[in-house]
Design a protein around this motif. Structure first.
Motif, mmCIF file in Angstrom:
data_model
loop_
_atom_site.group_PDB
_atom_site.id
_atom_site.type_symbol
_atom_site.label_atom_id
_atom_site.label_comp_id
_atom_site.label_asym_id
_atom_site.label_seq_id
_atom_site.Cartn_x
_atom_site.Cartn_y
_atom_site.Cartn_z
ATOM 1 N N LEU A 179 0.916 -1.221 0.110
ATOM 2 C CA LEU A 179 -0.051 -0.046 -0.052
ATOM 3 C C LEU A 179 1.000 1.220 -0.166
ATOM 4 N N ARG A 180 1.933 1.333 0.687
ATOM 5 C CA ARG A 180 2.824 2.319 0.787
ATOM 6 C C ARG A 180 3.532 2.607 -0.693
ATOM 7 N N ASP A 181 4.092 1.566 -1.254
ATOM 8 C CA ASP A 181 4.342 1.739 -2.689
ATOM 9 C C ASP A 181 3.336 2.053 -3.667
ATOM 10 N N ARG A 182 2.050 1.742 -3.505
ATOM 11 C CA ARG A 182 0.939 2.048 -4.393
ATOM 12 C C ARG A 182 0.577 3.319 -4.319
ATOM 13 N N PHE A 183 0.407 4.041 -2.823
ATOM 14 C CA PHE A 183 -0.235 5.061 -2.716
ATOM 15 C C PHE A 183 0.660 6.350 -2.234
ATOM 16 N N ASN A 184 2.130 5.820 -1.952
ATOM 17 C CA ASN A 184 2.990 6.808 -1.380
ATOM 18 C C ASN A 184 2.823 7.314 -0.078
#
Length: 255
Positions: free
Chosen positions: A33-38
């Protein structure tokens, strides 16, 4: 559902990624989720809650009491809790949090995954008009949102929360009937899905009542009238009323 909502909020610009802190026990999911949504991530619910002005509670019902009990001391004055936990009443959430905090209860439905949700918003005892406005703005970014008293949440759940399944069931039946009549299965699916989509678009664009549009399609002595008579003979309206009643009762039992 939480992931779909976050994507919708960010995509609509009602929330900035730099202002989001996600918490979850699953490290792999958090990192994805961090990588997808920054966005920022943490495995500490306490940290996420302590830093949040708006706290979106999106846990399974059986996990809620434990999560809130552990984070009880982390809630700040002025924080707003928005809960999408199925069946969880605002009074219980505030009690578990241990403070007179504003709580908004929301029941979205699965079309949120396509940005077409119908969300029902209910305020708790300590929530004001501004809190409701925040919730309505957020959930309107992933579809439509309305406010109802919390004592109508079970009824709303039976109609809009469970509602997508009713439409999918009808679509399945229509596809099966078309296939049984000799139409290729893929073509049958296209016929049914586009007819459903087109009918809904017509209803929304014209502002007409459903009954008016039904009557406009139904010529006396025609094919549509013949089909509708069969629905009537099998008690279509009675069946729908019974299904909604059963869903309401089950929601009450689970509350």
């Amino acid at each position: 559902m939480g992931e779909a909502l976050l994507g919708g909020f960010l995509g609509a610009g009602v929330v900035e990624a730099s202002n989001v802190v996600l918490s979850d026990v699953d490290v792999g999911r958090l990192e994805a989720l961090r990588d997808r949504f920054n966005v920022e991530i943490t495995q500490s619910n306490n940290e996420a809650i302590a830093r949040g002005d708006i706290i979106l509670l999106a846990v399974k019902p059986q996990q809620m009491s434990e999560v809130l009990a552990e984070a009880k001391e982390s809630f700040r004055e002025g924080s707003l809790v928005i809960s999408i936990v199925a069946g969880a009443k605002t009074e219980k959430i505030a009690s578990l949090a241990g403070k007179d905090i504003p709580v908004i209860r929301v029941m979205p439905n699965t079309p949120a995954l396509a940005g077409k949700a119908m969300s029902v918003v209910s305020r708790g005892a300590y929530a004001g008009d501004e809190d409701v406005s925040i919730a309505l703005e957020l959930f309107s970014s992933v579809g439509e949102a309305v406010e109802l008293p919390e004592d109508l949440q079970n009824e709303a759940t039976a109609v809009s929360g469970s509602g997508p399944a009713y439409f999918f069931l009808m679509i399945e039946s229509l596809i099966r009937a078309a296939s049984d009549a000799g139409i290729d299965a893929e073509v049958a699916k296209k016929l049914v899905v586009q007819t459903m989509a087109g009918s809904l678009a017509l209803l929304q664009s014209t502002g007409a009542e459903p009954g008016e549009l039904r009557e406009a399609v139904t010529s006396p002595g025609g094919t549509t009238e013949a089909a509708l008579k069969v629905f009537e003979e099998f008690g279509f309206d009675t069946m729908i009323q019974g299904a909604i009643g059963a869903a309401i009762k089950r929601a009450q039992d689970l509350a």
